[in-house]
Design a protein around this motif. Structure first.
Motif, PDB file in Angstrom:
ATOM      1  N   TYR A   1       9.136  -3.846  -2.886  1.00  0.00           N
ATOM      2  CA  TYR A   1       8.719  -3.209  -1.636  1.00  0.00           C
ATOM      3  C   TYR A   1       8.981  -4.148  -0.446  1.00  0.00           C
ATOM      4  CZ  TYR A   1       4.670  -6.014  -2.990  1.00  0.00           C
ATOM      5  OH  TYR A   1       3.858  -7.044  -3.419  1.00  0.00           O
TER       6      TYR A   1
ATOM      7  N   GLU B   1       9.137   5.422   0.326  1.00  0.00           N
ATOM      8  CA  GLU B   1       8.607   6.726  -0.074  1.00  0.00           C
ATOM      9  C   GLU B   1       9.715   7.629  -0.600  1.00  0.00           C
ATOM     10  OE1 GLU B   1       5.611  10.259   1.305  1.00  0.00           O
ATOM     11  OE2 GLU B   1       5.983   8.588   2.667  1.00  0.00           O
TER      12      GLU B   1
ATOM     13  N   LYS C   1       0.833  -1.210   0.000  1.00  0.00           N
ATOM     14  CA  LYS C   1       0.000   0.000   0.000  1.00  0.00           C
ATOM     15  C   LYS C   1       0.863   1.255   0.000  1.00  0.00           C
ATOM     16  CE  LYS C   1      -3.924   2.200   2.310  1.00  0.00           C
ATOM     17  NZ  LYS C   1      -3.415   3.571   2.112  1.00  0.00           N
ATOM     18  N   LYS C   2       1.916   1.262   0.795  1.00  0.00           N
ATOM     19  CA  LYS C   2       2.822   2.416   0.820  1.00  0.00           C
ATOM     20  C   LYS C   2       3.432   2.643  -0.560  1.00  0.00           C
ATOM     21  CE  LYS C   2       4.500   4.897   3.452  1.00  0.00           C
ATOM     22  NZ  LYS C   2       4.321   6.367   3.714  1.00  0.00           N
TER      23      LYS C   2
ATOM     24  N   ASP D   1       1.409   6.442  -6.980  1.00  0.00           N
ATOM     25  CA  ASP D   1       0.285   7.274  -7.446  1.00  0.00           C
ATOM     26  C   ASP D   1       0.596   8.762  -7.252  1.00  0.00           C
ATOM     27  OD1 ASP D   1      -1.346   5.180  -8.250  1.00  0.00           O
ATOM     28  OD2 ASP D   1      -2.330   5.003  -6.295  1.00  0.00           O
ATOM     29  N   LYS D   2       1.202   9.080  -6.118  1.00  0.00           N
ATOM     30  CA  LYS D   2       1.452  10.471  -5.764  1.00  0.00           C
ATOM     31  C   LYS D   2       2.548  11.099  -6.615  1.00  0.00           C
ATOM     32  CE  LYS D   2       2.531  13.329  -1.693  1.00  0.00           C
ATOM     33  NZ  LYS D   2       2.796  13.281  -0.213  1.00  0.00           N
TER      34      LYS D   2
ATOM     35  N   ILE E   1       2.316   1.610  -3.584  1.00  0.00           N
ATOM     36  CA  ILE E   1       1.309   2.001  -4.579  1.00  0.00           C
ATOM     37  C   ILE E   1       0.861   3.442  -4.346  1.00  0.00           C
ATOM     38  CG2 ILE E   1      -1.020   1.555  -5.436  1.00  0.00           C
ATOM     39  CD1 ILE E   1       1.049  -0.490  -6.377  1.00  0.00           C
ATOM     40  N   ASP E   2       0.596   3.804  -3.091  1.00  0.00           N
ATOM     41  CA  ASP E   2       0.169   5.177  -2.786  1.00  0.00           C
ATOM     42  C   ASP E   2       1.245   6.180  -3.188  1.00  0.00           C
ATOM     43  OD1 ASP E   2      -2.177   4.203  -1.771  1.00  0.00           O
ATOM     44  OD2 ASP E   2      -1.646   4.501   0.345  1.00  0.00           O
ATOM     45  N   THR E   3       2.508   5.834  -2.937  1.00  0.00           N
ATOM     46  CA  THR E   3       3.603   6.751  -3.275  1.00  0.00           C
ATOM     47  C   THR E   3       3.795   6.828  -4.782  1.00  0.00           C
ATOM     48  OG1 THR E   3       4.661   6.099  -1.191  1.00  0.00           O
ATOM     49  CG2 THR E   3       5.981   7.370  -2.725  1.00  0.00           C
TER      50      THR E   3
END
Length: 475
Positions: free
Chosen positions: A447, A456, A380-381, A387-388, A383-385
């Motif tokens: 990851y 990140e 999740k970390k 995306d960002k 994928i979220d990063t």
């Protein structure tokens, strides 16, 4: 009086040469590597190298870098030294490609952000439990020597029970304990295949970053994939029966993370049985599922002894144990066991006893529950990063298990340049080229090893490299 830095470097290189560690004909480390090693700028390195060249110890050679041309003994008189550099290129086993060597070296440096490593983070290592198990093994220890050719009998019985829970029914005589999956592949390559055989494999594939089959004289034939796995209708036998074998990672494929669906597994098995193509199933990532239990292994569908099945504890527990296994027909396992005895006389007894206790005590399954929980957080970390920071520059699919995200970089940017820039910034990624990805636009990002903060920071830095080096990354 404190020596100047360039003199310290000169003394270091002279010592390496005088001890024979850097023999005549050896290529010395690059200026960039030496600068990082000594914490100086490249002008200091150049000053040191120029003095060594003036002394006749090293020489710059086009296409080879800077090599050792003499040592102190040859300079003092009519002495001759072996040029081991000639022998280095004459060995039977091929070297890793230069990019893989560069990655391997960077992965051993804990100053780098490791977005390349296919192993669990030290944060996920079950230290307390490992200490407890090793203590129990120690308390029960009796004098020990070499194990049986196929490995510790109790461990093979425990592996048999472990595999039964995953759909593979096999008795201990059909199991060989090996020192990791890579040794399994090496044994198969030298013990079961004719020279000039063809190894079918997914393209891209982890096997392309190894030289194990090519060094044994095999040809590799890449097969295209889609999001369901390898395309079965792309397999064409070009040689007579007995000269082809299929290598596949159907569960959380390396490097793409693809999970082969149930119907594709059935189709693949039917085809390989009909065409008499034996299969090597590499299943080392199976236990790293995060969303749903994956389909049963190909081996679970095997009623003809057509599949050689490889498993390991390296990805799920500890690569340091060096414990894996091959499952196959008894005659094949007998052959491979004999070869393994010739190579190393068996895997470590202590490692085998430790692995057996992990698997039989229930602690391994408990450990896996925690690993899956932590991998979900890490995924999740990542994928979220992504995306960002990288959503504008790349695309990817979300893996259902394993360590890896297979990322396609926008065609405007060259991945090789991105890899080099990232490495210079202390970030290690795997370019798709080492897996023989043809477009040159993919990277494999892990990851599993880096910390959450490093994940990140590493992804952010990759985005900054792309933003700030757009022109340079295009050419």
């Amino acid at each position: 009086m404190k020596k100047p830095k360039y003199q310290i470097i000169i003394d270091f290189i002279k010592e390496k040469i005088s001890k024979g560690e850097w023999a005549i004909g050896s290529q010395i480390p690059s200026q960039r590597h030496l600068a990082k090693m000594f914490g100086v700028n490249r002008s200091t390195i150049i000053t040191a190298l120029e003095e060594l060249m003036a002394d006749g110890l090293i020489e710059g050679i086009a296409g080879k870098g800077t090599v050792v041309t003499n040592n102190t003994w040859t300079l003092m008189g009519n002495h001759f030294s072996t040029n081991w550099n000639r022998n280095v290129t004459q060995g039977i086993h091929k070297p890793s490609v230069s990019t893989v060597q560069e990655i391997n070296e960077a992965e051993s440096d804990n100053r780098f952000i490791q977005l390349s490593k296919g192993e669990l983070s030290p944060e996920l290592f079950p230290l307390k439990e490992m200490q407890e198990i090793i203590q129990k093994v120690s308390n029960q220890l009796t004098p020990f020597g070499y194990e049986e050719p196929k490995g510790n009998r109790k461990l093979r019985q425990t592996i048999s029970s472990y595999l039964k829970e995953r759909g593979v029914r096999v008795s201990p005589p059909s199991i060989l304990v090996v020192s990791g999956a890579l040794q399994a592949l090496h044994l198969i390559s030298i013990g079961l295949l004719k020279e000039k055989s063809t190894v079918f494999l997914e393209e891209p594939s982890y096997l392309y970053s190894l030289s194990v089959f090519q060094s044994a004289g095999m040809d590799l034939d890449g097969l295209p994939m889609d999001n369901k796995g390898v395309k079965v209708d792309s397999i064409f036998q070009t040689k007579e029966t007995g000269r082809n074998i299929l290598y596949t990672i159907p569960t959380f494929h390396n490097p793409t993370g693809i999970l082969m669906e149930e119907s594709r597994r059935e189709e693949l098995m039917e085809y390989c049985i009909r065409e008499q193509i034996p299969v090597i199933e590499d299943d080392v990532y199976r236990d790293l599922w995060m969303d749903n239990v994956p389909p049963e292994p190909l081996k679970a569908r095997d009623r003809h002894g057509n599949v050689l099945y490889i498993g390991s504890l390296s990805k799920t527990l500890s690569p340091g144990l060096r414990i894996g296994w091959i499952v196959g027909p008894e005659s094949v396992i007998d052959r491979l066991a004999d070869l393994k005895m010739q190579l190393d006389y068996g895997s470590s007894t202590l490692s085998q006893l430790t692995a057996e206790m992990w698997l039989s005590s229930g602690m391994y399954e408990h450990h896996l529950e925690n690993v899956r929980k932590q991998l979900r957080i890490r995924r999740k970390k990542a994928i979220d990063t992504l995306d960002k920071y990288l959503g504008f520059y790349a695309t990817w699919d979300i893996p259902e298990g394993g360590f890896f995200i297979w990322i396609k970089i926008n065609y405007s940017f060259k991945v090789k340049k991105l890899f080099e820039k990232a490495l210079s910034k202390g970030i290690v990624i795997n370019p798709g080229s080492i897996y023989k990805e043809q477009t040159g636009q993919f990277i494999r990002l892990s990851y599993g090893f880096a910390s959450l903060d490093e994940i990140e920071k590493g992804i952010f830095e990759l985005s900054e490299i792309i933003k700030n080096n757009k022109v340079e990354l295009k050419y």
